[in-house]
Design an enzyme around this catalytic site. Sequence first.
Site, PDB file in Angstrom:
ATOM      1  N   LYS A 176      28.359 -19.036  35.888  1.00 34.44           N
ATOM      2  CA  LYS A 176      28.616 -18.359  35.214  1.00 34.44           C
ATOM      3  C   LYS A 176      30.022 -17.363  36.008  1.00 34.44           C
ATOM      4  CE  LYS A 176      27.756 -14.587  33.119  1.00 34.44           C
ATOM      5  NZ  LYS A 176      29.128 -14.470  32.892  1.00 34.44           N
ATOM      6  N   GLY A 229      26.608  -8.785  41.411  1.00 36.23           N
ATOM      7  CA  GLY A 229      27.119  -7.868  39.662  1.00 36.23           C
ATOM      8  C   GLY A 229      26.486  -6.614  40.317  1.00 36.23           C
ATOM      9  N   SER A 230      26.135  -5.767  39.450  1.00 34.77           N
ATOM     10  CA  SER A 230      26.111  -4.391  39.487  1.00 34.77           C
ATOM     11  C   SER A 230      24.457  -4.695  39.957  1.00 34.77           C
ATOM     12  CB  SER A 230      25.481  -3.766  38.147  1.00 34.77           C
ATOM     13  OG  SER A 230      25.627  -4.276  36.943  1.00 34.77           O
ATOM     14  N   THR A 231      23.602  -3.860  40.361  1.00 39.47           N
ATOM     15  CA  THR A 231      22.626  -2.921  40.820  1.00 39.47           C
ATOM     16  C   THR A 231      21.454  -2.702  38.917  1.00 39.47           C
ATOM     17  OG1 THR A 231      22.539  -2.145  42.651  1.00 39.47           O
ATOM     18  CG2 THR A 231      20.164  -1.620  41.655  1.00 39.47           C
ATOM     19  N   ALA A 232      22.296  -2.517  38.595  1.00 45.73           N
ATOM     20  CA  ALA A 232      20.937  -2.626  36.645  1.00 45.73           C
ATOM     21  C   ALA A 232      21.221  -4.049  36.662  1.00 45.73           C
ATOM     22  CB  ALA A 232      22.170  -1.585  35.941  1.00 45.73           C
ATOM     23  N   GLY A 234      21.146  -6.670  38.004  1.00 44.79           N
ATOM     24  CA  GLY A 234      20.581  -6.981  39.000  1.00 44.79           C
ATOM     25  C   GLY A 234      18.482  -7.038  38.830  1.00 44.79           C
ATOM     26  N   GLU A 251      23.017  -9.677  45.522  1.00 46.44           N
ATOM     27  CA  GLU A 251      24.736  -9.194  45.870  1.00 46.44           C
ATOM     28  C   GLU A 251      24.531  -7.701  45.407  1.00 46.44           C
ATOM     29  OE1 GLU A 251      24.920  -9.259  49.144  1.00 46.44           O
ATOM     30  OE2 GLU A 251      24.580 -10.845  49.530  1.00 46.44           O
ATOM     31  N   CYS A 285      32.501  -3.790  46.154  1.00 49.75           N
ATOM     32  CA  CYS A 285      31.296  -2.965  46.843  1.00 49.75           C
ATOM     33  C   CYS A 285      31.444  -2.494  47.959  1.00 49.75           C
ATOM     34  CB  CYS A 285      30.409  -4.127  46.255  1.00 49.75           C
ATOM     35  SG  CYS A 285      31.271  -6.033  47.441  1.00 49.75           S
ATOM     36  N   GLU A 383      27.875   4.677  42.407  1.00 46.66           N
ATOM     37  CA  GLU A 383      29.412   4.223  42.984  1.00 46.66           C
ATOM     38  C   GLU A 383      29.913   4.048  41.167  1.00 46.66           C
ATOM     39  OE1 GLU A 383      28.465  -0.286  41.947  1.00 46.66           O
ATOM     40  OE2 GLU A 383      29.489  -0.748  44.071  1.00 46.66           O
TER      41      GLU A 383
HETATM   42  P1  NAP Z   1      27.947  -7.155  36.119  1.00 46.55           P
HETATM   43  O1  NAP Z   1      28.382  -6.244  35.112  1.00 46.55           O
HETATM   44  O2  NAP Z   1      25.944  -6.264  37.104  1.00 46.55           O
HETATM   45  O3  NAP Z   1      28.227  -8.239  36.080  1.00 46.55           O
HETATM   46  C1  NAP Z   1      28.064  -9.150  37.037  1.00 46.55           C
HETATM   47  C2  NAP Z   1      27.461 -10.862  36.418  1.00 46.55           C
HETATM   48  O4  NAP Z   1      26.409 -10.281  35.759  1.00 46.55           O
HETATM   49  C3  NAP Z   1      29.103 -11.266  35.393  1.00 46.55           C
HETATM   50  O5  NAP Z   1      29.117 -12.458  35.272  1.00 46.55           O
HETATM   51  C4  NAP Z   1      28.434 -10.834  33.695  1.00 46.55           C
HETATM   52  O6  NAP Z   1      28.102 -11.118  32.743  1.00 46.55           O
HETATM   53  C5  NAP Z   1      26.482 -11.503  33.912  1.00 46.55           C
HETATM   54  N1  NAP Z   1      25.774 -10.123  33.527  1.00 46.55           N
HETATM   55  C6  NAP Z   1      25.524  -9.252  33.206  1.00 46.55           C
HETATM   56  N2  NAP Z   1      24.853  -8.986  31.939  1.00 46.55           N
HETATM   57  C7  NAP Z   1      23.629  -9.872  32.900  1.00 46.55           C
HETATM   58  C8  NAP Z   1      22.611 -10.551  32.001  1.00 46.55           C
HETATM   59  N3  NAP Z   1      21.584  -9.792  31.447  1.00 46.55           N
HETATM   60  N4  NAP Z   1      22.125 -11.241  32.486  1.00 46.55           N
HETATM   61  C9  NAP Z   1      22.888 -12.120  32.818  1.00 46.55           C
HETATM   62  N5  NAP Z   1      23.848 -12.602  33.361  1.00 46.55           N
HETATM   63  C10 NAP Z   1      24.414 -10.722  32.958  1.00 46.55           C
HETATM   64  O7  NAP Z   1      28.735  -6.474  37.129  1.00 46.55           O
HETATM   65  P2  NAP Z   1      30.610  -6.611  37.371  1.00 46.55           P
HETATM   66  O8  NAP Z   1      30.858  -4.870  36.439  1.00 46.55           O
HETATM   67  O9  NAP Z   1      31.267  -7.903  37.554  1.00 46.55           O
HETATM   68  O10 NAP Z   1      30.727  -6.239  38.678  1.00 46.55           O
HETATM   69  C11 NAP Z   1      30.879  -4.758  39.031  1.00 46.55           C
HETATM   70  C12 NAP Z   1      29.287  -4.929  40.507  1.00 46.55           C
HETATM   71  O11 NAP Z   1      29.085  -5.697  41.205  1.00 46.55           O
HETATM   72  C13 NAP Z   1      29.862  -3.575  40.813  1.00 46.55           C
HETATM   73  O12 NAP Z   1      28.310  -2.897  41.071  1.00 46.55           O
HETATM   74  C14 NAP Z   1      29.907  -3.701  42.288  1.00 46.55           C
HETATM   75  O13 NAP Z   1      28.833  -3.134  43.361  1.00 46.55           O
HETATM   76  C15 NAP Z   1      28.820  -5.137  42.642  1.00 46.55           C
HETATM   77  N6  NAP Z   1      29.521  -6.033  43.613  1.00 46.55           N
HETATM   78  C16 NAP Z   1      28.500  -6.955  44.757  1.00 46.55           C
HETATM   79  C17 NAP Z   1      28.841  -7.077  45.709  1.00 46.55           C
HETATM   80  C18 NAP Z   1      28.292  -7.743  46.972  1.00 46.55           C
HETATM   81  O14 NAP Z   1      28.657  -8.500  47.545  1.00 46.55           O
HETATM   82  N7  NAP Z   1      27.172  -6.415  46.622  1.00 46.55           N
HETATM   83  C19 NAP Z   1      30.507  -8.186  45.567  1.00 46.55           C
HETATM   84  C20 NAP Z   1      31.344  -7.387  44.419  1.00 46.55           C
HETATM   85  C21 NAP Z   1      30.500  -6.634  43.258  1.00 46.55           C
HETATM   86  P3  NAP Z   1      29.202 -10.587  32.040  1.00 46.55           P
HETATM   87  O15 NAP Z   1      31.144 -10.550  32.357  1.00 46.55           O
HETATM   88  O16 NAP Z   1      29.322 -12.021  30.259  1.00 46.55           O
HETATM   89  O17 NAP Z   1      28.756  -9.404  31.494  1.00 46.55           O
END
Ligand code: NAP
Length: 479
Positions: A176, A229-232, A234, A251, A285, A383
């Site tokens: 996804k 994705g984001s910590t929230a 996660g 991650e 990230c 962040e």
């Molecule tokens: P995000 O809002 O957490 O979204 C990540 C993924 O999760 C998207 O596909 C999103 O879908 C999906 N998602 C959102 N809500 C969900 C739920 N309730 N249940 C299941 N899936 C859900 O993060 P982002 O804004 O795309 O990315 C930025 C974040 O990713 C930053 O905090 C960054 O630090 C982190 N990141 C971490 C790493 C690492 O390796 N540690 C690498 C890259 C990025 P939608 O797009 O439809 O909301």
Amino acid sequence: MTMKIPTKLFLNGKWRDAASGGTLKLINPTTEELLGEVAAGDEGDIEAAVSGAQRAYETSWRDLAPGRRTEILFRLAALLREHLEELAELEMRNIGKPISDARDEVGLGARIFEYYAGAVTKFYGQTIPVARGGYDFAIPQPLGVIAAIVPWNFPFPIACWKVAPALATGNCVVLKPASLSPLTALRLGELGAEAGLPEGVLQVVPGAGGKAGEALILHPLVRKISFTGSTAVGSRLMELAARGIKPVGLELGGKSPNIVFADADIDQAAATSPMSVFANTGQDCCARSRVFVERPAFERFVEQFTAATFKLAVGDPAKAETQLGPLVSAQQKRVVEEYLSTTEKGRHKVLGQDGASLPKKGFFLPPKIVLGCEPEDKIWREEIFGPVVCIRPFDSEEAMLAEVNASPYGLSGSLWTNDLRRALRVASRVESGVLSINSHSSVHVETPFGGFKQSGFGRDHGMKAMESFTEIKNIYIAP
Ligand code: NAP
């Protein structure tokens, strides 16, 4: 070169509309114009994707000869290289990624498939001399259907670094992508089928996280969730996965330190540090967004860092020389501007490009350097995910380490010194999953990558990723 913009879900080897008929609108962040519309899956499509993947797991992929799996994954890597320009342009238009970075990231995706294609026949179990005699062996087995949920900042390589080891170990995957960046993931699904992946082995279902994402996590046939994705999100994902006692790999976010001691090669540290935070317009990230500089080198470092920041090429991502493109969306630009608005005149000093030469259209923001931060400042602690760095001086190693480790995050970081003993001492004390000494390079296909604390747990990359997609089965045979 023809660039095809996918518009449908990639399910069971075919393009399909979403069952509900819903779509996601994609805006090109450089032009602010509509780039296209993509089918948005929800519960019904997730049911079709997971049951199709389970069928593929049982009937074609799990028991395929390892050598054949290797061939298909190598073929997919070759196809990614053949389609490198097309995939890079798709990413550039979808999220505003500078074209030279987009090319590198597609190349990285291909290397990831090559690494795991080769790893299929080099990942094995153990025999164990049991005290009572007999014959005992512990072997890795695939889990079944894996849910891979990925973000928008590095859409293509992150999708590859989850899909490749999961497939190499005999699992099937439902991918996804983020709603903002589904295009290269969809092409990955199609190219996978062209490479010979049997239908259903790799399903790609864009859709809202709260709908498609949650339905995927909760589906009883999904055996593991690999998330970036984001910590929230996660944290929410862990709660949902707990209901089915499902393993998760997370991650998450970061606020990584860049530590510069006065004995370091200051010229090199200052020249290379701007891109360790501003690359991908700070939407990284691993961004080294908190810089700690030992006081005797502070002024010199700031002066050189600022000069290097002024030289960064910000603008049209289609130009080969561009280093920073726009932010991914109007919303992301607003978030970064809000953080910058928390700086106070008189206390903080904000340096950096003024943005006068930036295109009038597009979600562009020039890189900014903030001095005068205190540890309690929001801009220092949280962040930001944009082109903003905070630089602070430090006087003692102990106090600096306490401040570095006060962050709830622990993903990445850099350390600059020419004192070997200090380098090893400090590196072992920084609470982060990865750390680079006299370098900013921290993501390698071959080495484990992941975080401490609220940056998550589990490791992507290297052979650790192969382990993460398998369960150990122990078999004992009586003497
Ligand atoms: P995000 O809002 O957490 O979204 C990540 C993924 O999760 C998207 O596909 C999103 O879908 C999906 N998602 C959102 N809500 C969900 C739920 N309730 N249940 C299941 N899936 C859900 O993060 P982002 O804004 O795309 O990315 C930025 C974040 O990713 C930053 O905090 C960054 O630090 C982190 N990141 C971490 C790493 C690492 O390796 N540690 C690498 C890259 C990025 P939608 O797009 O439809 O909301």
